[in-house]
Enzyme design. Structure first.
Site, mmCIF file in Angstrom:
data_model
loop_
_atom_site.group_PDB
_atom_site.id
_atom_site.type_symbol
_atom_site.label_atom_id
_atom_site.label_comp_id
_atom_site.label_asym_id
_atom_site.label_seq_id
_atom_site.Cartn_x
_atom_site.Cartn_y
_atom_site.Cartn_z
ATOM 1 N N CYS A 41 0.841 -1.201 0.000
ATOM 2 C CA CYS A 41 0.000 0.000 0.000
ATOM 3 C C CYS A 41 0.878 1.253 0.000
ATOM 4 O O CYS A 41 1.989 1.259 0.509
ATOM 5 C CB CYS A 41 -0.910 0.000 1.225
ATOM 6 S SG CYS A 41 -2.090 1.385 1.241
ATOM 7 N N ASP A 43 0.342 3.772 1.717
ATOM 8 C CA ASP A 43 0.282 4.358 3.059
ATOM 9 C C ASP A 43 1.682 4.691 3.576
ATOM 10 O O ASP A 43 2.577 3.848 3.555
ATOM 11 C CB ASP A 43 -0.403 3.351 4.002
ATOM 12 C CG ASP A 43 -0.750 3.961 5.350
ATOM 13 O OD1 ASP A 43 0.170 4.443 6.048
ATOM 14 O OD2 ASP A 43 -1.938 3.950 5.706
ATOM 15 N N ARG A 45 2.886 4.943 6.360
ATOM 16 C CA ARG A 45 3.367 4.231 7.552
ATOM 17 C C ARG A 45 3.890 2.842 7.228
ATOM 18 O O ARG A 45 4.501 2.189 8.066
ATOM 19 C CB ARG A 45 2.215 4.104 8.575
ATOM 20 C CG ARG A 45 1.653 5.437 9.018
ATOM 21 C CD ARG A 45 0.320 5.267 9.721
ATOM 22 N NE ARG A 45 -0.718 4.742 8.815
ATOM 23 C CZ ARG A 45 -1.957 4.457 9.183
ATOM 24 N NH1 ARG A 45 -2.335 4.632 10.435
ATOM 25 N NH2 ARG A 45 -2.830 3.989 8.303
ATOM 26 N N HIS A 97 -2.157 -4.084 4.958
ATOM 27 C CA HIS A 97 -1.935 -3.668 6.347
ATOM 28 C C HIS A 97 -3.269 -3.367 7.009
ATOM 29 O O HIS A 97 -4.205 -2.886 6.370
ATOM 30 C CB HIS A 97 -1.005 -2.439 6.408
ATOM 31 C CG HIS A 97 -1.609 -1.186 5.843
ATOM 32 N ND1 HIS A 97 -2.093 -0.172 6.635
ATOM 33 C CD2 HIS A 97 -1.834 -0.791 4.564
ATOM 34 C CE1 HIS A 97 -2.569 0.798 5.853
ATOM 35 N NE2 HIS A 97 -2.434 0.451 4.602
ATOM 36 N N CYS A 100 -6.018 0.041 6.954
ATOM 37 C CA CYS A 100 -5.821 0.551 5.599
ATOM 38 C C CYS A 100 -6.984 1.472 5.219
ATOM 39 O O CYS A 100 -8.150 1.045 5.208
ATOM 40 C CB CYS A 100 -5.730 -0.611 4.605
ATOM 41 S SG CYS A 100 -5.420 -0.043 2.912
#
Ligand code: CO
Length: 208
Positions: A41, A43, A45, A97, A100
């Protein structure tokens, strides 16, 4: 944020790499030979290499919203083709994750513009597994399960490609489904035996 900090960080990084190996960048410039394709992803993080303790040259990376492998997405399909056929990676990892935002958005009905057709792929995962998901009363648990099932369906999408079918028949190429748990930092291996998972539907997607 002051981007000057990034250039300062970059100088410090060069110095630290060269202090360990004065040929570090000569080797990096000579070419890549990664054994892993990571599809994760976007993302911020979920840092692909860092969470795996890997460095430059070790992982071929593709990231998009909610680690999707849509069958008609030229971007992810090109990445898979290049990694499997040309770089000859041994492992393809689809890593989702928990928490998400893409998966969460697909569970809601907000109009998100051009993201709508992208998130529809996750709604299709939900529909495919609707009976299992709706048997989970706790919404947080259902959300986590959808993250896992989305990884599973993207692993199946990887198997649907001609390049993966041909290479996995001819050599040692394995497809893995993982979930990164932000709350602990741990990688959860979903232990999908993807060849078995794909076996039931293989006749539908087999290409030769
Ligand atoms: Co995400």
């Amino acid at each position: 944020m002051n981007l000057k900090a990034i250039f300062d960080n970059n100088k410090a990084w060069i110095k630290s790499k060269l202090s360990q190996d004065d040929k570090y960048f000569d080797k990096l410039a000579a070419g890549q030979n990664p054994s892993i394709l990571y599809i994760g992803c976007s993302d911020s993080r979920v840092t692909a290499e860092e969470l795996m303790g890997m460095g430059p040259g070790e992982v071929f990376v593709h990231r998009n919203v909610a680690n999707m492998v849509p069958n008609a997405d030229l971007n992810v399909m090109s990445v898979i083709e290049y990694a499997v056929e040309h770089l000859k990676v041994d492992h393809v990892i689809v890593c989702g994750h928990y928490e998400c935002g893409g998966v969460k958005a697909a569970m809601q009905s907000a109009d998100l513009g051009v993201l709508n057709p992208w998130l529809r792929n996750i709604r299709d995962v939900y529909r495919t597994h609707q009976v299992e998901l709706e048997a989970i009363a706790d919404e947080a648990k259902r959300y986590r399960r959808l993250v896992e099932l989305n990884v599973q369906e993207q692993v199946i999408n990887v198997h649907k490609t001609e390049v993966v079918q041909r290479n996995s028949a001819a050599r040692d190429l394995t497809i893995h489904g993982w979930v990164f748990d932000l709350a602990s930092g741990g990688i959860v291996d979903l232990n999908l035996n993807s060849k078995v998972l794909f076996a039931d539907i293989r006749s539908l997607y087999h290409i030769e």
